[in-house]
Design an enzyme around this catalytic site. Structure first.
Site, PDB file in Angstrom:
ATOM      1  N   LYS A  65       0.799  -1.129  -0.415  1.00 40.04           N
ATOM      2  CA  LYS A  65       0.079   0.057  -0.201  1.00 40.04           C
ATOM      3  C   LYS A  65       0.774   1.193  -0.276  1.00 40.04           C
ATOM      4  O   LYS A  65       1.440   1.100   1.051  1.00 40.04           O
ATOM      5  CB  LYS A  65      -1.280  -0.437   1.451  1.00 40.04           C
ATOM      6  CG  LYS A  65      -1.507   1.268   1.358  1.00 40.04           C
ATOM      7  CD  LYS A  65      -3.319   1.198   2.364  1.00 40.04           C
ATOM      8  CE  LYS A  65      -3.479   2.308   2.707  1.00 40.04           C
ATOM      9  NZ  LYS A  65      -4.526   1.910   3.720  1.00 40.04           N
TER      10      LYS A  65
ATOM     11  N   LYS B 206      -2.684  -1.482  -3.901  1.00 46.08           N
ATOM     12  CA  LYS B 206      -3.017  -0.305  -3.337  1.00 46.08           C
ATOM     13  C   LYS B 206      -2.516   0.903  -3.843  1.00 46.08           C
ATOM     14  O   LYS B 206      -1.148   0.973  -3.061  1.00 46.08           O
ATOM     15  CB  LYS B 206      -3.852  -0.280  -2.048  1.00 46.08           C
ATOM     16  CG  LYS B 206      -5.183   1.135  -1.977  1.00 46.08           C
ATOM     17  CD  LYS B 206      -5.277   1.026  -0.373  1.00 46.08           C
ATOM     18  CE  LYS B 206      -5.915   2.034  -0.794  1.00 46.08           C
ATOM     19  NZ  LYS B 206      -6.343   2.328   1.012  1.00 46.08           N
TER      20      LYS B 206
HETATM   21  C1  PBG Z   1      -6.625   3.731   5.366  1.00 43.40           C
HETATM   22  C2  PBG Z   1      -7.531   3.874   4.227  1.00 43.40           C
HETATM   23  C3  PBG Z   1      -7.119   4.373   3.045  1.00 43.40           C
HETATM   24  C4  PBG Z   1      -8.266   3.915   1.895  1.00 43.40           C
HETATM   25  C5  PBG Z   1      -8.884   2.738   2.842  1.00 43.40           C
HETATM   26  N1  PBG Z   1      -8.224   2.724   3.827  1.00 43.40           N
HETATM   27  C6  PBG Z   1      -6.736   5.765   2.964  1.00 43.40           C
HETATM   28  C7  PBG Z   1      -4.973   6.276   3.359  1.00 43.40           C
HETATM   29  O1  PBG Z   1      -4.264   5.678   3.726  1.00 43.40           O
HETATM   30  O2  PBG Z   1      -5.261   6.786   4.110  1.00 43.40           O
HETATM   31  C8  PBG Z   1      -8.495   4.178   0.843  1.00 43.40           C
HETATM   32  C9  PBG Z   1      -9.545   3.994   0.297  1.00 43.40           C
HETATM   33  C10 PBG Z   1      -9.636   4.577  -1.127  1.00 43.40           C
HETATM   34  O3  PBG Z   1      -8.855   5.566  -1.879  1.00 43.40           O
HETATM   35  O4  PBG Z   1     -10.652   4.489  -1.610  1.00 43.40           O
HETATM   36  N2  PBG Z   1      -6.641   2.674   6.439  1.00 43.40           N
END
Ligand code: PBG
Length: 342
Positions: A212, A266
């Site tokens: 991520k 992601k």
């Molecule tokens: C945070 C989390 C995020 C997303 C899913 N879980 C964003 C972040 O790391 O601030 C993003 C999903 C999306 O942008 O659709 N635990």
């Protein structure tokens, strides 16, 4: 023997150049294009992320994600029913926690009556043939918007993992099928696996957000869960540097060793190279998250009349299949499912 007479110019010249290999032959007709198609997108490839909010009978639009709503717990069941009716295999729940319930320690994450746990019970009670995926991370619950606990300026790893383990157990108790840690702390997959096993949840799966990245494309999601206003600083000390790819393989390797059943990359479209490398290297169930910013870009361009929404949606999702993903978390899920049903 005399060679057949050919005109000196025209098609014969092209044949000489391409050596008779005319790629366009297979593309001439619809049936032929379908016949030689290498990848397919089906409803089985879709995971639908849903936002849960407080109150009853609430359906609240998320302005930066046109078409996406936050649903109160009593309304979430209807969404799960829709997913089931459309044949979408699984939904993923994210809470928009009441600002008054957010604190420095993200205590609400450990409340067995929090929005996600309530929604899990509600959906479980309906007995729907839909997988329930729950997000493990503290950001929707902390007053500072970080995925972990803070000491001064530092996001502390091991103390955070202890709390994530408790959060995961509560979700499993509430009926979650798949624990999906999105926090990027080190060692959390192994710790969560051990705790699940020790507490009778051997069959609960783990889908790890393994690679991520610290991405600008999460903006609209942070609107949806209310962390754009809470987040202090950025997440670069735990989420990955967008410049790296070998590191993604290392992250995935560790999460698999620790017991992840499935792994995720992601964001999605800007990281198709990572999906391909991960799939080729490990050959495990690999998922992509087409994140909120990717969704918003397509919607915004379509609203301006600059893109055909339907075609851009389908093409973007096919790209994940081509890159090697086994499935995609996408806000387009119900729309695509309807479209694929014809
Ligand atoms: C945070 C989390 C995020 C997303 C899913 N879980 C964003 C972040 O790391 O601030 C993003 C999903 C999306 O942008 O659709 N635990």
């Amino acid at each position: 023997m005399t060679a057949p007479q050919r005109p000196a110019s025209g098609p014969a010249t092209v044949d000489a150049v391409v050596g008779g290999r005319r790629m366009r032959r297979n593309r001439r007709t619809d049936w032929s294009r379908r016949m030689v198609r290498e990848n397919t997108l089906t409803v089985d490839d879709l995971i639908w992320p849903l936002f849960v909010t407080r109150g009853s009978n609430v359906e609240e639009a998320v302005p930066s994600m046109p078409g996406v709503m936050r649903h109160s717990v009593d309304r979430i069941r209807a969404q799960a029913e829709e997913a089931a009716a459309l044949g979408i295999p699984a939904i993923a729940l994210f809470p928009n926690t009441d600002p008054e319930l957010r604190d420095a320690r993200g205590s609400e994450a450990l409340n067995a009556e929090n929005l996600v746990c309530q929604a899990c019970r509600e959906i479980r009670a309906a007995g729907l043939p839909v997988g329930l995926i729950t997000d493990v991370a503290l950001d929707p619950y902390t007053s500072h918007g970080h995925d972990g606990l803070m000491e001064g300026e530092t996001i502390v790893n091991d103390e955070t993992v202890e709390q994530l383990v408790e959060q995961a157990l509560l979700q499993a108790d509430a009926g979650s099928d798949v624990i999906a840690p999105s926090d990027m702390m080190d060692g959390r997959i192994g710790a969560i696996r051990a705790a699940l096993d020790a507490n009778g949840h051997q069959d609960v799966q783990i889908m790890s957000y393994a690679a991520k990245y610290a991405s600008a494309f999460y903006g609209p999601f942070r609107d949806a869960v209310g962390t754009n206003t809470t987040l202090v600083g950025d997440k670069r000390t735990y989420q990955m540097d967008p410049a790296n790819t070998d590191e993604a393989l290392h992250e995935v390797e560790l999460d698999l060793e620790e017991g992840a059943d499935m792994i995720m990359v992601k964001p999605g479209m800007p990281y198709l190279d990572i999906i391909r490398r991960v799939k080729d290297a490990f050959r495990r169930p690999t998922f992509a998250y087409q994140v909120s910013g990717e969704y918003a870009m397509i919607c915004a361009a379509a609203q301006n009349g600059w893109l055909d929404r339907d075609r851009a949606m389908l093409e973007s999702l096919m790209a994940f299949k081509r890159a090697g993903a086994d499935g995609v978390l996408t806000y387009f899920a119900p729309e695509v499912a309807r479209r694929l049903k014809g």
